[in-house]
Design an enzyme around this catalytic site. Structure first.
Site, PDB file in Angstrom:
ATOM      1  N   GLY A  86       0.658   1.267 -10.348  1.00 35.11           N
ATOM      2  CA  GLY A  86       0.279   2.493 -11.351  1.00 35.11           C
ATOM      3  C   GLY A  86      -0.561   3.657 -10.582  1.00 35.11           C
ATOM      4  CG  LEU A 125      -1.089  -0.736 -14.583  1.00 33.63           C
ATOM      5  CD1 LEU A 125      -0.176  -1.125 -15.536  1.00 33.63           C
ATOM      6  CD2 LEU A 125      -1.726   0.467 -14.980  1.00 33.63           C
ATOM      7  CG  ASN A 183       3.295  -3.130  -5.362  1.00 33.77           C
ATOM      8  OD1 ASN A 183       3.312  -2.140  -6.265  1.00 33.77           O
ATOM      9  ND2 ASN A 183       2.385  -3.665  -4.795  1.00 33.77           N
ATOM     10  CD  GLU A 184       5.139  -1.557 -10.544  1.00 36.32           C
ATOM     11  OE1 GLU A 184       5.892  -1.273  -9.592  1.00 36.32           O
ATOM     12  OE2 GLU A 184       4.326  -0.512 -11.194  1.00 36.32           O
TER      13      GLU A 184
HETATM   14  N1  CO8 Z   1      -6.327  -5.178 -10.196  1.00 32.75           N
HETATM   15  C1  CO8 Z   1      -7.564  -5.963 -10.164  1.00 32.75           C
HETATM   16  N2  CO8 Z   1      -8.084  -6.310  -9.002  1.00 32.75           N
HETATM   17  C2  CO8 Z   1      -7.628  -5.874  -7.909  1.00 32.75           C
HETATM   18  C3  CO8 Z   1      -6.392  -5.127  -7.983  1.00 32.75           C
HETATM   19  C4  CO8 Z   1      -5.847  -4.598  -9.032  1.00 32.75           C
HETATM   20  N3  CO8 Z   1      -4.870  -4.012  -8.976  1.00 32.75           N
HETATM   21  N4  CO8 Z   1      -6.339  -4.624  -6.673  1.00 32.75           N
HETATM   22  C5  CO8 Z   1      -7.289  -5.189  -5.989  1.00 32.75           C
HETATM   23  N5  CO8 Z   1      -8.203  -5.896  -6.743  1.00 32.75           N
HETATM   24  C6  CO8 Z   1      -9.269  -6.540  -6.171  1.00 32.75           C
HETATM   25  C7  CO8 Z   1      -9.184  -7.560  -5.055  1.00 32.75           C
HETATM   26  O1  CO8 Z   1      -8.716  -8.654  -5.726  1.00 32.75           O
HETATM   27  C8  CO8 Z   1     -10.661  -7.781  -4.638  1.00 32.75           C
HETATM   28  O2  CO8 Z   1     -11.116  -8.675  -5.470  1.00 32.75           O
HETATM   29  P1  CO8 Z   1     -12.560  -9.576  -4.714  1.00 32.75           P
HETATM   30  O3  CO8 Z   1     -13.463  -8.419  -4.082  1.00 32.75           O
HETATM   31  O4  CO8 Z   1     -13.074 -10.089  -6.223  1.00 32.75           O
HETATM   32  O5  CO8 Z   1     -11.947 -10.381  -4.094  1.00 32.75           O
HETATM   33  C9  CO8 Z   1     -11.046  -6.296  -4.580  1.00 32.75           C
HETATM   34  O6  CO8 Z   1     -10.155  -5.679  -5.726  1.00 32.75           O
HETATM   35  C10 CO8 Z   1     -10.878  -5.604  -3.278  1.00 32.75           C
HETATM   36  O7  CO8 Z   1      -9.379  -5.608  -2.906  1.00 32.75           O
HETATM   37  P2  CO8 Z   1      -9.112  -5.833  -1.516  1.00 32.75           P
HETATM   38  O8  CO8 Z   1     -10.018  -6.369  -0.574  1.00 32.75           O
HETATM   39  O9  CO8 Z   1      -7.756  -6.229  -1.383  1.00 32.75           O
HETATM   40  O10 CO8 Z   1      -9.373  -4.104  -0.934  1.00 32.75           O
HETATM   41  P3  CO8 Z   1      -8.672  -3.628   0.370  1.00 32.75           P
HETATM   42  O11 CO8 Z   1      -9.358  -2.222   0.358  1.00 32.75           O
HETATM   43  O12 CO8 Z   1      -8.449  -4.226   1.427  1.00 32.75           O
HETATM   44  O13 CO8 Z   1      -6.939  -3.222  -0.209  1.00 32.75           O
HETATM   45  C11 CO8 Z   1      -5.690  -2.493  -1.875  1.00 32.75           C
HETATM   46  C12 CO8 Z   1      -6.813  -2.261  -1.165  1.00 32.75           C
HETATM   47  C13 CO8 Z   1      -4.514  -1.895  -0.755  1.00 32.75           C
HETATM   48  C14 CO8 Z   1      -5.318  -1.437  -2.896  1.00 32.75           C
HETATM   49  C15 CO8 Z   1      -5.126  -3.924  -2.256  1.00 32.75           C
HETATM   50  O14 CO8 Z   1      -6.379  -4.426  -2.954  1.00 32.75           O
HETATM   51  C16 CO8 Z   1      -3.868  -4.121  -2.924  1.00 32.75           C
HETATM   52  O15 CO8 Z   1      -2.842  -4.095  -2.492  1.00 32.75           O
HETATM   53  N6  CO8 Z   1      -4.215  -4.514  -4.267  1.00 32.75           N
HETATM   54  C17 CO8 Z   1      -2.981  -4.772  -5.249  1.00 32.75           C
HETATM   55  C18 CO8 Z   1      -2.281  -3.681  -5.450  1.00 32.75           C
HETATM   56  C19 CO8 Z   1      -1.284  -4.007  -6.499  1.00 32.75           C
HETATM   57  O16 CO8 Z   1      -0.360  -4.582  -6.150  1.00 32.75           O
HETATM   58  N7  CO8 Z   1      -1.237  -3.196  -7.851  1.00 32.75           N
HETATM   59  C20 CO8 Z   1      -0.274  -3.561  -8.503  1.00 32.75           C
HETATM   60  C21 CO8 Z   1      -0.790  -3.541 -10.073  1.00 32.75           C
HETATM   61  S1  CO8 Z   1       0.325  -3.860 -11.376  1.00 32.75           S
HETATM   62  C22 CO8 Z   1       0.674  -2.100 -11.783  1.00 32.75           C
HETATM   63  O17 CO8 Z   1       0.115  -1.380 -11.311  1.00 32.75           O
HETATM   64  C23 CO8 Z   1       1.944  -1.722 -12.617  1.00 32.75           C
HETATM   65  C24 CO8 Z   1       2.317  -2.918 -13.405  1.00 32.75           C
HETATM   66  C25 CO8 Z   1       3.460  -2.425 -14.497  1.00 32.75           C
HETATM   67  C26 CO8 Z   1       3.423  -3.744 -15.298  1.00 32.75           C
HETATM   68  C27 CO8 Z   1       4.903  -3.974 -15.962  1.00 32.75           C
HETATM   69  C28 CO8 Z   1       5.051  -5.263 -16.747  1.00 32.75           C
HETATM   70  C29 CO8 Z   1       6.079  -5.140 -17.865  1.00 32.75           C
END
Ligand code: CO8
Length: 302
Positions: free
Chosen positions: A153, A108, A177-178
């Site tokens: 997500g 997400l 990994n939430e």
């Molecule tokens: N949302 C928004 N922006 C993101 C996200 C995301 N999920 N993931 C990465 N980005 C952004 C980064 O901040 C970065 O932004 P910027 O260029 O402005 O600095 C850009 O995307 C590129 O990211 P990376 O440089 O980290 O890219 P890599 O290729 O090195 O890595 C990954 C890719 C492995 C996907 C890494 O970006 C990562 O680990 N991202 C986080 C993933 C994550 O933890 N997602 C969890 C989201 S929460 C969810 O899905 C469920 C929520 C349920 C809610 C329940 C509540 C009740």
């Protein structure tokens, strides 16, 4: 059957019970010229769909840079594309993959949950629910061609599919990994994982917010097959052939039997689930955790 033909739509899992005689095979014998004509492509900015009518298989390419994070806009595009395919009676199978290098989907979009109004959060969550309901309840055979990392997500999206093929690259990871973000996967994320890998594994995975390497994911059954990175899509297409050999009505009824109780749990609680989400995500402490996580993502990059 007549209804299905006149509407040009799939019968739907419930309607299937009265339509057991419907045709299961879309592939027709055609001249190469006709086959060429029967390939079509539709593209929104963030979702590209290639549909081959001669095989009845569509490939959905997620192309929302940089990491296919599931924003409100992207989720809406994905849902519209899926709805169109679902309505097309000639489309029997769907492969979902990523056009972004190294990432299937980053889950997400955190920016849709951070610093946003309760109204926006509610809109966003409805779109997340919609995506899950559409994929998990799809009549089509769905195969996730996981050609990169797939946290949270992204993992959920792949788990909604009937089969998962992942690139065998130890740098990639997949999982819910939430808790690492200080947030809690809702019950239907949890249920989807329980249905995929079982209760005990899910219990540990969710509490610890585990991200698995492809090899570990294969071991616990989170993915079904690992292949070389350049073979993910071709393997998905080959695997599809095996699934297409099963008559649609029998497979769809079986899928419904397996998934309907999980789907019903959300459909009968959608509004409460939205309210819970909004209440939870707009808390100061949760907003603080999300802010810190975003900072960590930026720092890691620097
Ligand atoms: N949302 C928004 N922006 C993101 C996200 C995301 N999920 N993931 C990465 N980005 C952004 C980064 O901040 C970065 O932004 P910027 O260029 O402005 O600095 C850009 O995307 C590129 O990211 P990376 O440089 O980290 O890219 P890599 O290729 O090195 O890595 C990954 C890719 C492995 C996907 C890494 O970006 C990562 O680990 N991202 C986080 C993933 C994550 O933890 N997602 C969890 C989201 S929460 C969810 O899905 C469920 C929520 C349920 C809610 C329940 C509540 C009740």
């Amino acid at each position: 059957m007549a209804l299905r033909a006149s509407l040009g739509t799939k019968p739907g899992l419930t309607g299937l019970l009265s339509q057991l005689s419907c045709s299961a095979h879309a592939a027709a014998r055609m001249s190469p010229a006709l086959v060429a004509q029967r390939r079509s492509s539709s593209t929104s900015q963030k979702v590209k769909v290639d549909f081959d009518q001669s095989t009845g298989v569509a490939v959905m390419h997620m192309q929302s840079p940089p990491v296919n994070s599931l924003s409100l806009e992207f989720l809406t595009d994905v849902c519209i594309a899926l709805e169109k395919l679902e309505m097309d009676k000639s489309c029997r199978g769907l492969v979902v993959t990523s056009s972004q290098p190294k990432v299937f989907s980053a889950g997400l979009d955190i920016l849709d949950m951070y610093g946003k109004s309760p109204e926006h959060c509610a809109e966003f969550w409805k779109a997340v629910q919609e995506m899950w309901l559409k994929f998990y309840g799809s009549d089509m055979i769905t195969i996730a061609a996981v050609n990169g990392s797939s946290p949270a997500g992204g993992c959920l999206l792949s788990m909604t599919c009937d089969y998962r093929i992942m690139a065998d690259n130890p740098r990639y990871s997949i999982g819910l990994n939430e808790t690492k973000l200080g947030i809690v996967a809702p019950f239907w994320f949890k249920d989807t994982m329980v249905n995929t890998v079982g209760h005990r594994t899910t219990e540990m995975a969710l509490q610890l917010g585990l991200l698995y390497s492809p090899a570990e994911a294969l071991k616990i059954g989170l993915v079904d097959q690992l292949v070389r990175e350049d073979q993910v899509l071709t393997t998905a297409t080959e695997t599809m052939t095996k699934w297409l050999a099963i008559p649609d009505h029998a497979r769809q009824l079986t899928k419904s039997m397996m998934r309907k109780p999980t789907i019903d749990k959300l459909t009968s609680n959608r509004e409460a689930d939205v309210n819970n989400f909004v209440k939870f995500i707009t808390k100061d402490s949760i907003q603080k955790s999300l802010g810190m996580y975003l900072e960590m993502l930026k720092r890691r990059k620097a």
